[in-house]
Design a protein around this motif. Structure first.
Motif, PDB file in Angstrom:
ATOM      1  N   ASN A   3       0.828  -1.190   0.000  1.00 21.01           N
ATOM      2  CA  ASN A   3       0.000   0.000   0.000  1.00 21.01           C
ATOM      3  C   ASN A   3       0.871   1.252   0.000  1.00 21.01           C
ATOM      4  O   ASN A   3       1.802   1.384   0.789  1.00 21.01           O
ATOM      5  N   LYS A   4       0.563   2.204  -0.894  1.00 20.77           N
ATOM      6  CA  LYS A   4       1.423   3.381  -1.040  1.00 20.77           C
ATOM      7  C   LYS A   4       1.392   4.284   0.181  1.00 20.77           C
ATOM      8  O   LYS A   4       2.378   4.973   0.472  1.00 20.77           O
ATOM      9  N   ILE A   5       0.275   4.304   0.907  1.00 20.10           N
ATOM     10  CA  ILE A   5       0.213   5.119   2.123  1.00 20.10           C
ATOM     11  C   ILE A   5       1.164   4.551   3.173  1.00 20.10           C
ATOM     12  O   ILE A   5       1.882   5.297   3.860  1.00 20.10           O
ATOM     13  N   ILE A   6       1.198   3.236   3.286  1.00 21.67           N
ATOM     14  CA  ILE A   6       2.130   2.601   4.224  1.00 21.67           C
ATOM     15  C   ILE A   6       3.566   2.910   3.813  1.00 21.67           C
ATOM     16  O   ILE A   6       4.432   3.201   4.645  1.00 21.67           O
ATOM     17  N   THR A   7       3.820   2.885   2.503  1.00 23.13           N
ATOM     18  CA  THR A   7       5.147   3.234   1.991  1.00 23.13           C
ATOM     19  C   THR A   7       5.509   4.664   2.378  1.00 23.13           C
ATOM     20  O   THR A   7       6.628   4.939   2.832  1.00 23.13           O
ATOM     21  N   ALA A   8       4.567   5.599   2.201  1.00 25.11           N
ATOM     22  CA  ALA A   8       4.814   6.995   2.549  1.00 25.11           C
ATOM     23  C   ALA A   8       5.095   7.139   4.043  1.00 25.11           C
ATOM     24  O   ALA A   8       5.950   7.936   4.454  1.00 25.11           O
TER      25      ALA A   8
ATOM     26  N   LEU B 235       7.897   4.080  -4.677  1.00 26.61           N
ATOM     27  CA  LEU B 235       7.832   5.508  -4.962  1.00 26.61           C
ATOM     28  C   LEU B 235       9.060   5.912  -5.767  1.00 26.61           C
ATOM     29  O   LEU B 235       9.721   6.898  -5.471  1.00 26.61           O
ATOM     30  N   GLU B 236       9.356   5.164  -6.799  1.00 31.33           N
ATOM     31  CA  GLU B 236      10.546   5.419  -7.599  1.00 31.33           C
ATOM     32  C   GLU B 236      10.252   6.449  -8.685  1.00 31.33           C
ATOM     33  O   GLU B 236       9.141   6.923  -8.837  1.00 31.33           O
ATOM     34  N   GLY B 237      11.257   6.773  -9.459  1.00 33.27           N
ATOM     35  CA  GLY B 237      11.091   7.716 -10.552  1.00 33.27           C
ATOM     36  C   GLY B 237      11.157   9.153 -10.075  1.00 33.27           C
ATOM     37  O   GLY B 237      11.591   9.450  -8.962  1.00 33.27           O
ATOM     38  N   SER B 238      10.673  10.066 -10.928  1.00 29.50           N
ATOM     39  CA  SER B 238      10.783  11.490 -10.619  1.00 29.50           C
ATOM     40  C   SER B 238       9.966  11.869  -9.388  1.00 29.50           C
ATOM     41  O   SER B 238      10.389  12.700  -8.584  1.00 29.50           O
ATOM     42  N   PHE B 239       8.786  11.251  -9.200  1.00 23.86           N
ATOM     43  CA  PHE B 239       7.997  11.552  -8.006  1.00 23.86           C
ATOM     44  C   PHE B 239       8.708  11.062  -6.747  1.00 23.86           C
ATOM     45  O   PHE B 239       8.700  11.749  -5.722  1.00 23.86           O
ATOM     46  N   GLY B 240       9.328   9.893  -6.838  1.00 27.74           N
ATOM     47  CA  GLY B 240      10.058   9.371  -5.685  1.00 27.74           C
ATOM     48  C   GLY B 240      11.181  10.291  -5.258  1.00 27.74           C
ATOM     49  O   GLY B 240      11.366  10.566  -4.074  1.00 27.74           O
TER      50      GLY B 240
ATOM     51  N   MET C 297       1.431  16.621 -10.619  1.00 26.67           N
ATOM     52  CA  MET C 297       1.118  15.660  -9.556  1.00 26.67           C
ATOM     53  C   MET C 297      -0.363  15.321  -9.526  1.00 26.67           C
ATOM     54  O   MET C 297      -1.221  16.181  -9.745  1.00 26.67           O
ATOM     55  N   THR C 298      -0.659  14.077  -9.215  1.00 24.96           N
ATOM     56  CA  THR C 298      -2.036  13.621  -9.084  1.00 24.96           C
ATOM     57  C   THR C 298      -2.508  13.853  -7.644  1.00 24.96           C
ATOM     58  O   THR C 298      -1.718  14.149  -6.744  1.00 24.96           O
ATOM     59  N   GLY C 299      -3.819  13.690  -7.443  1.00 31.60           N
ATOM     60  CA  GLY C 299      -4.371  13.831  -6.090  1.00 31.60           C
ATOM     61  C   GLY C 299      -3.767  12.811  -5.135  1.00 31.60           C
ATOM     62  O   GLY C 299      -3.498  13.116  -3.966  1.00 31.60           O
ATOM     63  N   GLU C 300      -3.540  11.599  -5.628  1.00 32.85           N
ATOM     64  CA  GLU C 300      -2.946  10.564  -4.790  1.00 32.85           C
ATOM     65  C   GLU C 300      -1.529  10.947  -4.376  1.00 32.85           C
ATOM     66  O   GLU C 300      -1.135  10.749  -3.221  1.00 32.85           O
ATOM     67  N   GLN C 301      -0.783  11.510  -5.295  1.00 33.21           N
ATOM     68  CA  GLN C 301       0.590  11.902  -4.980  1.00 33.21           C
ATOM     69  C   GLN C 301       0.628  13.036  -3.952  1.00 33.21           C
ATOM     70  O   GLN C 301       1.483  13.047  -3.067  1.00 33.21           O
ATOM     71  N   TRP C 302      -0.299  13.992  -4.051  1.00 33.02           N
ATOM     72  CA  TRP C 302      -0.384  15.054  -3.047  1.00 33.02           C
ATOM     73  C   TRP C 302      -0.675  14.464  -1.672  1.00 33.02           C
ATOM     74  O   TRP C 302      -0.122  14.897  -0.654  1.00 33.02           O
ATOM     75  N   MET C 303      -1.554  13.467  -1.625  1.00 28.71           N
ATOM     76  CA  MET C 303      -1.890  12.830  -0.356  1.00 28.71           C
ATOM     77  C   MET C 303      -0.681  12.105   0.229  1.00 28.71           C
ATOM     78  O   MET C 303      -0.387  12.200   1.427  1.00 28.71           O
ATOM     79  N   LEU C 304       0.055  11.388  -0.621  1.00 28.87           N
ATOM     80  CA  LEU C 304       1.245  10.681  -0.159  1.00 28.87           C
ATOM     81  C   LEU C 304       2.288  11.655   0.369  1.00 28.87           C
ATOM     82  O   LEU C 304       2.943  11.398   1.394  1.00 28.87           O
TER      83      LEU C 304
END
Length: 265
Positions: A2-7, A37-42, A211-218
Protein backbone atom coordinates in the motif's frame (compact mmCIF):
# COMPACT_ATOMS: atom_id res chain seq x y z
CA UNK A 1 2.61 -2.66 -0.79
CA UNK A 2 0.00 0.00 0.00
CA UNK A 3 1.42 3.38 -1.04
CA UNK A 4 0.21 5.12 2.12
CA UNK A 5 2.13 2.60 4.22
CA UNK A 6 5.15 3.23 1.99
CA UNK A 7 4.81 6.99 2.55
CA UNK A 8 4.61 6.43 6.32
CA UNK A 9 7.72 4.23 6.31
CA UNK A 10 9.67 6.75 4.24
CA UNK A 11 8.45 9.56 6.51
CA UNK A 12 9.74 7.64 9.53
CA UNK A 13 13.10 7.07 7.83
CA UNK A 14 13.38 10.76 6.92
CA UNK A 15 12.41 12.02 10.36
CA UNK A 16 14.76 9.62 12.08
CA UNK A 17 17.79 10.27 9.89
CA UNK A 18 17.56 13.95 8.86
CA UNK A 19 19.48 15.35 11.83
CA UNK A 20 21.74 12.41 12.52
CA UNK A 21 25.06 12.46 10.59
CA UNK A 22 24.11 9.37 8.59
CA UNK A 23 22.38 10.86 5.49
CA UNK A 24 18.60 10.96 5.26
CA UNK A 25 18.69 11.24 1.45
CA UNK A 26 20.98 8.23 1.25
CA UNK A 27 18.66 6.14 3.38
CA UNK A 28 15.64 7.21 1.35
CA UNK A 29 17.35 6.35 -1.94
CA UNK A 30 18.19 2.92 -0.57
CA UNK A 31 14.67 2.43 0.80
CA UNK A 32 13.19 3.33 -2.58
CA UNK A 33 14.88 0.29 -4.06
CA UNK A 34 12.30 -1.82 -2.22
CA UNK A 35 9.32 0.53 -2.02
CA UNK A 36 7.06 1.78 -4.78
CA UNK A 37 7.83 5.51 -4.96
CA UNK A 38 10.55 5.42 -7.60
CA UNK A 39 11.09 7.72 -10.55
CA UNK A 40 10.78 11.49 -10.62
CA UNK A 41 8.00 11.55 -8.01
CA UNK A 42 10.06 9.37 -5.69
CA UNK A 43 13.02 11.74 -5.92
CA UNK A 44 10.79 14.77 -5.35
CA UNK A 45 9.03 13.05 -2.44
CA UNK A 46 12.40 12.36 -0.79
CA UNK A 47 13.33 16.04 -0.97
CA UNK A 48 10.03 17.65 0.00
CA UNK A 49 9.28 15.52 3.08
CA UNK A 50 12.57 16.81 4.50
CA UNK A 51 10.75 20.10 5.00
CA UNK A 52 8.52 18.35 7.54
CA UNK A 53 11.59 17.41 9.53
CA UNK A 54 12.98 20.94 9.18
CA UNK A 55 9.76 22.40 10.60
CA UNK A 56 10.42 20.41 13.77
CA UNK A 57 13.62 22.45 14.25
CA UNK A 58 11.63 25.67 14.38
CA UNK A 59 9.29 24.15 16.96
CA UNK A 60 12.00 22.59 19.13
CA UNK A 61 14.32 25.64 19.07
CA UNK A 62 11.55 28.25 18.96
CA UNK A 63 13.02 30.15 21.91
CA UNK A 64 16.31 30.63 19.99
CA UNK A 65 14.75 31.22 16.57
CA UNK A 66 11.61 33.30 17.07
CA UNK A 67 12.27 36.90 18.20
CA UNK A 68 8.66 38.01 18.64
CA UNK A 69 7.99 36.62 22.12
CA UNK A 70 6.96 39.39 24.50
CA UNK A 71 9.26 38.26 27.30
CA UNK A 72 12.47 38.67 25.27
CA UNK A 73 14.79 41.58 25.93
CA UNK A 74 15.98 43.90 23.17
CA UNK A 75 19.40 42.23 23.31
CA UNK A 76 17.91 38.74 22.98
CA UNK A 77 15.88 39.82 19.97
CA UNK A 78 18.95 41.40 18.41
CA UNK A 79 20.90 38.16 18.95
CA UNK A 80 18.15 36.12 17.28
CA UNK A 81 18.05 38.40 14.25
CA UNK A 82 21.86 38.24 14.06
CA UNK A 83 21.64 34.43 14.12
CA UNK A 84 19.17 34.51 11.19
CA UNK A 85 21.53 36.80 9.28
CA UNK A 86 24.40 34.38 9.86
CA UNK A 87 22.18 31.51 8.74
CA UNK A 88 21.35 33.43 5.56
CA UNK A 89 25.06 33.93 4.87
CA UNK A 90 25.74 30.24 5.49
CA UNK A 91 23.13 29.12 2.98
CA UNK A 92 24.49 31.20 0.07
CA UNK A 93 26.97 28.55 -1.24
CA UNK A 94 24.28 25.84 -1.32
CA UNK A 95 21.80 28.10 -3.09
CA UNK A 96 24.31 29.04 -5.78
CA UNK A 97 25.70 25.55 -6.39
CA UNK A 98 22.25 23.96 -6.05
CA UNK A 99 20.82 26.25 -8.73
CA UNK A 100 23.70 25.38 -11.06
CA UNK A 101 24.05 21.64 -10.53
CA UNK A 102 20.91 20.25 -8.81
CA UNK A 103 19.51 18.57 -11.93
CA UNK A 104 22.87 17.04 -12.91
CA UNK A 105 23.42 15.74 -9.39
CA UNK A 106 19.95 14.18 -9.30
CA UNK A 107 20.44 12.56 -12.71
CA UNK A 108 23.92 11.08 -12.17
CA UNK A 109 24.47 10.68 -8.42
CA UNK A 110 21.11 9.61 -6.98
CA UNK A 111 21.92 5.91 -6.89
CA UNK A 112 22.87 3.31 -4.25
CA UNK A 113 26.52 3.08 -5.36
CA UNK A 114 27.15 6.77 -4.76
CA UNK A 115 25.34 6.56 -1.42
CA UNK A 116 27.43 3.58 -0.27
CA UNK A 117 30.77 5.20 -1.12
CA UNK A 118 29.76 8.51 0.47
CA UNK A 119 28.61 6.72 3.62
CA UNK A 120 31.97 4.97 4.04
CA UNK A 121 34.09 8.03 3.31
CA UNK A 122 31.99 10.23 5.59
CA UNK A 123 32.14 7.65 8.36
CA UNK A 124 35.94 7.51 8.21
CA UNK A 125 36.18 11.32 8.35
CA UNK A 126 33.72 11.49 11.27
CA UNK A 127 35.74 8.98 13.31
CA UNK A 128 39.00 10.75 12.46
CA UNK A 129 37.56 14.12 13.51
CA UNK A 130 36.45 12.74 16.85
CA UNK A 131 39.81 11.02 17.43
CA UNK A 132 41.77 14.27 17.22
CA UNK A 133 42.76 16.20 20.29
CA UNK A 134 40.20 18.96 20.34
CA UNK A 135 40.46 22.53 21.55
CA UNK A 136 37.24 24.39 20.81
CA UNK A 137 37.36 28.17 20.51
CA UNK A 138 33.66 28.58 19.67
CA UNK A 139 31.45 27.43 22.53
CA UNK A 140 28.40 29.61 21.95
CA UNK A 141 26.36 30.36 18.83
CA UNK A 142 26.96 34.08 19.35
CA UNK A 143 30.70 33.51 18.83
CA UNK A 144 30.22 32.31 15.25
CA UNK A 145 31.47 34.97 12.83
CA UNK A 146 30.11 35.66 9.37
CA UNK A 147 33.25 34.37 7.68
CA UNK A 148 33.03 31.14 9.68
CA UNK A 149 29.39 30.48 8.83
CA UNK A 150 30.10 31.09 5.15
CA UNK A 151 32.82 28.42 5.28
CA UNK A 152 30.42 26.07 7.07
CA UNK A 153 28.02 26.73 4.19
CA UNK A 154 30.71 25.61 1.75
CA UNK A 155 31.12 22.38 3.73
CA UNK A 156 27.35 21.92 3.53
CA UNK A 157 27.60 21.80 -0.28
CA UNK A 158 29.36 18.44 0.03
CA UNK A 159 25.98 17.05 1.04
CA UNK A 160 24.74 17.51 -2.52
CA UNK A 161 26.38 14.13 -3.07
CA UNK A 162 23.73 11.73 -1.69
CA UNK A 163 24.99 9.65 1.20
CA UNK A 164 27.30 12.40 2.46
CA UNK A 165 24.70 13.78 4.91
CA UNK A 166 24.01 17.47 5.20
CA UNK A 167 24.13 17.16 8.96
CA UNK A 168 27.50 15.37 8.88
CA UNK A 169 29.02 17.82 6.39
CA UNK A 170 28.03 20.90 8.39
CA UNK A 171 28.91 19.39 11.77
CA UNK A 172 32.32 18.23 10.55
CA UNK A 173 32.91 21.59 8.89
CA UNK A 174 31.92 23.56 11.99
CA UNK A 175 34.06 21.41 14.29
CA UNK A 176 37.03 21.68 11.90
CA UNK A 177 36.64 25.46 12.12
CA UNK A 178 36.74 25.40 15.93
CA UNK A 179 33.11 25.00 17.00
CA UNK A 180 32.19 22.75 19.90
CA UNK A 181 30.10 19.66 19.19
CA UNK A 182 26.97 21.29 20.64
CA UNK A 183 27.39 24.54 18.65
CA UNK A 184 28.16 22.58 15.47
CA UNK A 185 25.01 20.48 15.84
CA UNK A 186 22.72 23.40 16.64
CA UNK A 187 23.97 25.57 13.79
CA UNK A 188 23.68 22.58 11.47
CA UNK A 189 20.00 22.37 12.41
CA UNK A 190 19.45 26.10 11.88
CA UNK A 191 21.26 26.08 8.54
CA UNK A 192 18.95 23.30 7.41
CA UNK A 193 15.90 25.60 7.59
CA UNK A 194 16.58 27.87 4.57
CA UNK A 195 18.61 25.19 2.77
CA UNK A 196 15.89 22.56 2.77
CA UNK A 197 13.09 25.12 2.33
CA UNK A 198 14.79 26.25 -0.89
CA UNK A 199 15.47 22.68 -2.08
CA UNK A 200 11.92 21.55 -1.29
CA UNK A 201 10.36 24.61 -2.89
CA UNK A 202 12.43 24.18 -6.06
CA UNK A 203 11.61 20.48 -6.32
CA UNK A 204 7.92 21.08 -5.66
CA UNK A 205 7.65 23.87 -8.21
CA UNK A 206 9.06 21.60 -10.91
CA UNK A 207 6.52 18.86 -10.22
CA UNK A 208 3.42 20.47 -8.70
CA UNK A 209 1.45 20.87 -11.93
CA UNK A 210 2.01 17.24 -12.91
CA UNK A 211 1.12 15.66 -9.56
CA UNK A 212 -2.04 13.62 -9.08
CA UNK A 213 -4.37 13.83 -6.09
CA UNK A 214 -2.95 10.56 -4.79
CA UNK A 215 0.59 11.90 -4.98
CA UNK A 216 -0.38 15.05 -3.05
CA UNK A 217 -1.89 12.83 -0.36
CA UNK A 218 1.24 10.68 -0.16
CA UNK A 219 3.38 13.81 0.11
CA UNK A 220 1.22 15.14 2.96
CA UNK A 221 1.46 11.83 4.83
CA UNK A 222 5.26 11.68 4.49
CA UNK A 223 5.56 15.35 5.52
CA UNK A 224 3.50 14.95 8.70
CA UNK A 225 5.15 11.70 9.77
CA UNK A 226 8.66 13.08 9.24
CA UNK A 227 7.77 16.17 11.32
CA UNK A 228 6.69 14.23 14.42
CA UNK A 229 9.46 11.64 14.22
CA UNK A 230 12.12 14.34 13.76
CA UNK A 231 10.79 16.30 16.74
CA UNK A 232 11.43 13.29 18.98
CA UNK A 233 14.84 12.55 17.41
CA UNK A 234 16.12 16.13 17.85
CA UNK A 235 15.36 16.01 21.56
CA UNK A 236 17.16 12.67 21.97
CA UNK A 237 20.10 13.72 19.78
CA UNK A 238 20.76 16.96 21.70
CA UNK A 239 20.79 14.97 24.92
CA UNK A 240 23.14 12.42 23.40
CA UNK A 241 25.82 14.84 22.17
CA UNK A 242 26.10 16.50 25.56
CA UNK A 243 27.48 13.21 26.90
CA UNK A 244 28.97 11.30 23.95
CA UNK A 245 30.73 11.79 20.61
CA UNK A 246 29.87 11.01 16.99
CA UNK A 247 32.05 7.91 16.58
CA UNK A 248 29.13 5.43 16.72
CA UNK A 249 27.55 7.22 13.76
CA UNK A 250 30.84 6.93 11.88
CA UNK A 251 31.00 3.17 12.47
CA UNK A 252 27.35 2.81 11.46
CA UNK A 253 28.00 4.66 8.20
CA UNK A 254 30.96 2.44 7.32
CA UNK A 255 29.11 -0.80 8.10
CA UNK A 256 26.01 0.27 6.17
CA UNK A 257 28.05 1.47 3.18
CA UNK A 258 29.98 -1.79 2.96
CA UNK A 259 26.76 -3.81 3.33
CA UNK A 260 25.15 -1.90 0.47
CA UNK A 261 28.15 -2.49 -1.80
CA UNK A 262 28.04 -6.21 -0.99
CA UNK A 263 24.30 -6.46 -1.69
CA UNK A 264 24.68 -4.59 -4.99
CA UNK A 265 27.23 -7.05 -6.37
Amino acid sequence: MNKIITAIILGIIEGFTEFLPISSTGHLIIANQWFNLEGSFGNMFNVVIQLGAILSVVIYFHDKLIPFSGNKTIRQRRDIWRLWKKTAVGVIPALVLGALFADLIEEYLFNPYTVAIALVVGGIILIWMESRRKSYRINYLEELRYGTVFLIGIFQCLAMVPGTSRSAATIIGAMALGASRNVAAEFSFFLAIPTMAAASGYSLLKSATMMTGEQWMLLAVGFIVSFFVALVVISMFMGYIRRKDFKPFGYYRIILGILILVLLR
